[in-house]
Scaffold this motif. Structure first.
Motif, mmCIF file in Angstrom:
data_model
loop_
_atom_site.group_PDB
_atom_site.id
_atom_site.type_symbol
_atom_site.label_atom_id
_atom_site.label_comp_id
_atom_site.label_asym_id
_atom_site.label_seq_id
_atom_site.Cartn_x
_atom_site.Cartn_y
_atom_site.Cartn_z
ATOM 1 N N ALA A 175 -20.155 31.916 -10.301
ATOM 2 C CA ALA A 175 -19.127 32.431 -9.062
ATOM 3 C C ALA A 175 -18.836 33.823 -9.761
ATOM 4 C CB ALA A 175 -18.128 31.285 -9.059
ATOM 5 N N PRO A 176 -18.253 34.630 -8.784
ATOM 6 C CA PRO A 176 -17.525 35.801 -9.005
ATOM 7 C C PRO A 176 -16.486 35.759 -10.090
ATOM 8 C CG PRO A 176 -17.936 35.917 -6.763
ATOM 9 C CD PRO A 176 -18.393 34.393 -7.386
ATOM 10 N N MET A 177 -16.159 36.636 -11.103
ATOM 11 C CA MET A 177 -14.926 36.433 -11.926
ATOM 12 C C MET A 177 -13.671 36.104 -11.123
ATOM 13 S SD MET A 177 -14.105 36.611 -15.000
ATOM 14 C CE MET A 177 -15.450 37.307 -15.886
ATOM 15 N N ALA A 178 -13.396 37.185 -9.802
ATOM 16 C CA ALA A 178 -12.078 36.752 -9.331
ATOM 17 C C ALA A 178 -11.978 35.225 -8.694
ATOM 18 C CB ALA A 178 -12.185 37.674 -8.084
ATOM 19 N N VAL A 179 -13.190 34.656 -8.324
ATOM 20 C CA VAL A 179 -13.089 33.195 -8.107
ATOM 21 C C VAL A 179 -12.469 32.534 -9.060
ATOM 22 C CG1 VAL A 179 -14.436 31.359 -7.002
ATOM 23 C CG2 VAL A 179 -14.545 33.724 -6.082
ATOM 24 N N LYS A 180 -13.347 32.623 -10.151
ATOM 25 C CA LYS A 180 -12.860 31.756 -11.293
ATOM 26 C C LYS A 180 -11.451 31.936 -11.709
ATOM 27 C CE LYS A 180 -17.610 32.403 -13.450
ATOM 28 N NZ LYS A 180 -18.244 32.615 -14.608
ATOM 29 N N TYR A 181 -10.920 33.188 -12.033
ATOM 30 C CA TYR A 181 -9.640 33.551 -12.189
ATOM 31 C C TYR A 181 -8.719 32.728 -11.253
ATOM 32 C CZ TYR A 181 -5.287 35.959 -12.869
ATOM 33 O OH TYR A 181 -4.129 36.434 -13.163
ATOM 34 N N VAL A 182 -9.001 32.895 -9.945
ATOM 35 C CA VAL A 182 -8.033 32.433 -8.882
ATOM 36 C C VAL A 182 -7.885 30.837 -9.212
ATOM 37 C CG1 VAL A 182 -7.499 31.929 -6.386
ATOM 38 C CG2 VAL A 182 -8.134 34.072 -7.318
ATOM 39 N N VAL A 183 -9.160 30.045 -9.230
ATOM 40 C CA VAL A 183 -9.217 28.672 -9.468
ATOM 41 C C VAL A 183 -8.585 28.189 -10.674
ATOM 42 C CG1 VAL A 183 -10.771 26.798 -10.075
ATOM 43 C CG2 VAL A 183 -11.501 28.426 -8.092
ATOM 44 N N ILE A 184 -8.689 29.004 -11.881
ATOM 45 C CA ILE A 184 -7.984 28.607 -13.075
ATOM 46 C C ILE A 184 -6.526 28.689 -12.920
ATOM 47 C CG2 ILE A 184 -7.670 29.355 -15.555
ATOM 48 C CD1 ILE A 184 -10.561 30.023 -15.481
ATOM 49 N N VAL A 185 -5.897 29.967 -12.474
ATOM 50 C CA VAL A 185 -4.607 30.071 -12.195
ATOM 51 C C VAL A 185 -3.902 29.012 -11.233
ATOM 52 C CG1 VAL A 185 -2.919 31.672 -11.257
ATOM 53 C CG2 VAL A 185 -4.558 32.630 -12.680
ATOM 54 N N ALA A 186 -4.500 29.083 -10.236
ATOM 55 C CA ALA A 186 -3.909 27.837 -9.118
ATOM 56 C C ALA A 186 -3.925 26.478 -9.830
ATOM 57 C CB ALA A 186 -4.906 28.022 -7.857
ATOM 58 N N ALA A 187 -4.950 26.188 -10.515
ATOM 59 C CA ALA A 187 -5.137 24.696 -10.708
ATOM 60 C C ALA A 187 -4.013 24.517 -12.118
ATOM 61 C CB ALA A 187 -6.650 24.288 -11.270
ATOM 62 N N SER A 188 -3.933 25.423 -12.875
ATOM 63 C CA SER A 188 -3.246 25.380 -14.046
ATOM 64 C C SER A 188 -1.572 25.496 -13.587
ATOM 65 C CB SER A 188 -3.365 26.533 -15.007
ATOM 66 O OG SER A 188 -4.746 26.452 -15.456
ATOM 67 N N LEU A 189 -1.653 26.135 -12.594
ATOM 68 C CA LEU A 189 0.171 26.120 -12.131
ATOM 69 C C LEU A 189 0.482 24.934 -11.348
ATOM 70 C CD1 LEU A 189 2.607 27.869 -11.496
ATOM 71 C CD2 LEU A 189 1.341 28.472 -9.438
ATOM 72 N N ALA A 190 -0.459 24.263 -10.662
ATOM 73 C CA ALA A 190 -0.122 23.020 -10.196
ATOM 74 C C ALA A 190 -0.044 21.825 -11.139
ATOM 75 C CB ALA A 190 -1.346 22.419 -9.223
ATOM 76 N N VAL A 191 -0.907 21.934 -12.123
ATOM 77 C CA VAL A 191 -0.771 20.890 -13.125
ATOM 78 C C VAL A 191 0.625 21.123 -14.115
ATOM 79 C CG1 VAL A 191 -1.850 19.723 -15.102
ATOM 80 C CG2 VAL A 191 -3.294 20.238 -13.141
ATOM 81 N N ILE A 192 0.767 22.202 -14.305
ATOM 82 C CA ILE A 192 1.731 22.576 -15.175
ATOM 83 C C ILE A 192 3.342 22.422 -14.446
ATOM 84 C CG2 ILE A 192 3.139 24.584 -16.555
ATOM 85 C CD1 ILE A 192 0.164 25.612 -17.046
ATOM 86 N N LEU A 193 3.301 22.650 -13.482
ATOM 87 C CA LEU A 193 4.487 22.202 -12.620
ATOM 88 C C LEU A 193 4.716 20.600 -12.540
ATOM 89 C CD1 LEU A 193 4.598 24.821 -9.678
ATOM 90 C CD2 LEU A 193 5.725 24.789 -11.563
ATOM 91 N N VAL A 194 3.628 20.090 -12.197
ATOM 92 C CA VAL A 194 3.845 18.360 -11.961
ATOM 93 C C VAL A 194 4.111 18.103 -13.519
ATOM 94 C CG1 VAL A 194 2.551 16.484 -11.903
ATOM 95 C CG2 VAL A 194 2.214 18.160 -10.306
ATOM 96 N N VAL A 195 3.506 18.281 -14.837
ATOM 97 C CA VAL A 195 4.015 18.066 -16.082
ATOM 98 C C VAL A 195 5.360 18.297 -16.235
ATOM 99 C CG1 VAL A 195 3.428 18.395 -18.333
ATOM 100 C CG2 VAL A 195 1.501 17.919 -16.689
#
Length: 66
Positions: free
Chosen positions: A19-39
């Motif tokens: 996938a394009p680099m921008a898509v990878k970045y957005v997925v990593i940031v969004a998923a990490s943010l969601a999990v970190i907030l829950v933790v």
């Protein structure tokens, strides 16, 4: 302390995507943010021991009277 293992775990799985680099970045940031907030909400703020270990007041802040 909370964010590094989460970001590394997501990045490990996402980096191999075709996938394009921008898509990878957005997925990593969004998923990490969601999990970190829950933790943080479930694992840190709700017990006295973890509040103390993270340098917070051991008693949760009082809710303002309405």
């Amino acid at each position: 302390m909370l964010h590094q293992p989460v970001v590394v775990a997501f990045a490990y799985g996402v980096v191999g995507w075709h996938a394009p680099m921008a898509v990878k970045y957005v997925v990593i940031v969004a998923a990490s943010l969601a999990v970190i907030l829950v933790v943080y909400e479930v694992g840190v703020r709700r017990t006295r021991v973890t509040r103390f270990l993270f340098g917070m007041r051991t008693d949760p802040p009082a809710k303002p009277a309405s």
